[in-house]
Design a protein around this motif. Sequence first.
Motif, PDB file in Angstrom:
ATOM      1  N   PHE A 194       5.741 -14.181   5.588  1.00 16.70           N
ATOM      2  CA  PHE A 194       5.854 -13.850   4.173  1.00 16.70           C
ATOM      3  C   PHE A 194       5.571 -12.358   4.018  1.00 16.70           C
ATOM      4  O   PHE A 194       4.672 -11.826   4.671  1.00 16.70           O
ATOM      5  N   GLN A 241      -0.365  -7.531   1.616  1.00 15.05           N
ATOM      6  CA  GLN A 241      -0.521  -7.756   3.052  1.00 15.05           C
ATOM      7  C   GLN A 241       0.419  -8.888   3.510  1.00 15.05           C
ATOM      8  O   GLN A 241       0.501  -9.937   2.870  1.00 15.05           O
ATOM      9  N   ARG A 242       1.092  -8.672   4.621  1.00 18.26           N
ATOM     10  CA  ARG A 242       2.007  -9.671   5.161  1.00 18.26           C
ATOM     11  C   ARG A 242       1.259 -10.885   5.705  1.00 18.26           C
ATOM     12  O   ARG A 242       0.079 -10.808   6.028  1.00 18.26           O
ATOM     13  N   ILE A 243       2.007 -12.001   5.853  1.00 22.21           N
ATOM     14  CA  ILE A 243       1.465 -13.212   6.487  1.00 22.21           C
ATOM     15  C   ILE A 243       2.405 -13.552   7.627  1.00 22.21           C
ATOM     16  O   ILE A 243       3.623 -13.594   7.420  1.00 22.21           O
ATOM     17  N   GLU A 244       1.869 -13.763   8.831  1.00 23.44           N
ATOM     18  CA  GLU A 244       2.723 -14.154   9.951  1.00 23.44           C
ATOM     19  C   GLU A 244       2.170 -15.401  10.603  1.00 23.44           C
ATOM     20  O   GLU A 244       1.062 -15.391  11.130  1.00 23.44           O
ATOM     21  N   ILE A 245       2.948 -16.497  10.552  1.00 19.18           N
ATOM     22  CA  ILE A 245       2.541 -17.756  11.152  1.00 19.18           C
ATOM     23  C   ILE A 245       3.551 -18.087  12.250  1.00 19.18           C
ATOM     24  O   ILE A 245       4.694 -18.469  11.954  1.00 19.18           O
ATOM     25  N   MET A 301      -3.468 -17.196   1.286  1.00 16.93           N
ATOM     26  CA  MET A 301      -2.091 -16.697   1.413  1.00 16.93           C
ATOM     27  C   MET A 301      -1.693 -15.941   0.147  1.00 16.93           C
ATOM     28  O   MET A 301      -1.062 -14.874   0.215  1.00 16.93           O
ATOM     29  N   SER A 336      -3.460 -12.587   0.037  1.00 12.56           N
ATOM     30  CA  SER A 336      -2.875 -11.683   1.014  1.00 12.56           C
ATOM     31  C   SER A 336      -1.644 -10.986   0.425  1.00 12.56           C
ATOM     32  O   SER A 336      -1.527  -9.761   0.475  1.00 12.56           O
ATOM     33  N   LEU A 337      -0.743 -11.763  -0.157  1.00 16.74           N
ATOM     34  CA  LEU A 337       0.476 -11.177  -0.739  1.00 16.74           C
ATOM     35  C   LEU A 337       0.145 -10.307  -1.940  1.00 16.74           C
ATOM     36  O   LEU A 337       0.742  -9.246  -2.140  1.00 16.74           O
TER      37      LEU A 337
END
Lengths: 93, 103
Positions: free
Chosen positions: A51, A41-45, A33, A36-37
Motif C-alpha cells: 500500500f 508511510q508505505r506498507i509492504e506485506i 495500517m 501508516s498511510l
Amino acid sequence: MTKSELIARLAGRYPQLVAKDAEFAVKTILDAMTLSLVSGQRIEIRGFGSFGLNYRPPRTGRNPKSGDKVQVPEKFVPHFKAGKELRERVDSN
Amino acid sequence: MTLTKAELADFLFEKVGLNKREAKDMVETFFEEIRAALENGDSVKLSGFGNFQLRNKPQRPGRNPKTGEEIPITARRVVTFHASQKLKALVEKANRGKPQQQQ
C-alpha cells in the motif's frame, strides 16, 4: 467476507485466545495500517501486496449540476498493488 | 520507513498481549484469511479501511516493449482495492501540502 467474519475466522483458528483478543488484534492491525498511510508511510506485506500513496495534481473540475468551474487542490490517495502470491492465487482457477 | 509484518506483530505483542510467536502467527493468518477469501472468489470488506474486490479482465492485445512484438495479454482475474471514505479523508487531510515525491 466482512470484518466481523474475518474476526470470527481468526478466533476459530486460535481456540486458546478469547474472542475479544481476535477482535482487538484485527482492530490493532487495521489501525496501524491506517496510521501508516496517514503519516505517508508505505506498507509492504510479502506475498500479499503493498500500500502506498499516489499523488493527484491540482486540476480544474466542474460542478456537474451547475457547470461552474471549481479548483480541485492537489492530494494524495491510497493505492494498493497486489503481491505475486495473491495475484497468482486469485487467477488460478 | 515502511510498515511490515514484523512491526504489525510487535503491535500485537505490545497492545493485545499476545506472545511473540502468537503475534507473528496472527499477522500471517490475518493476511492469509484475506488471500483465501479472494482466492475463493469472495470480496473482502473491512469497514473503515477499504474493500478488496475481484475483477475479471478480458484478453487484450499487448506488446513486448523491448522487441515491439505483439503478444496477447490473456484474460485474468485481478484484485482491486478501494480505500474507504474514512481512510481517503484521513490521508488527504494529513498529507495536504506535502511534496509530491513522497510515497
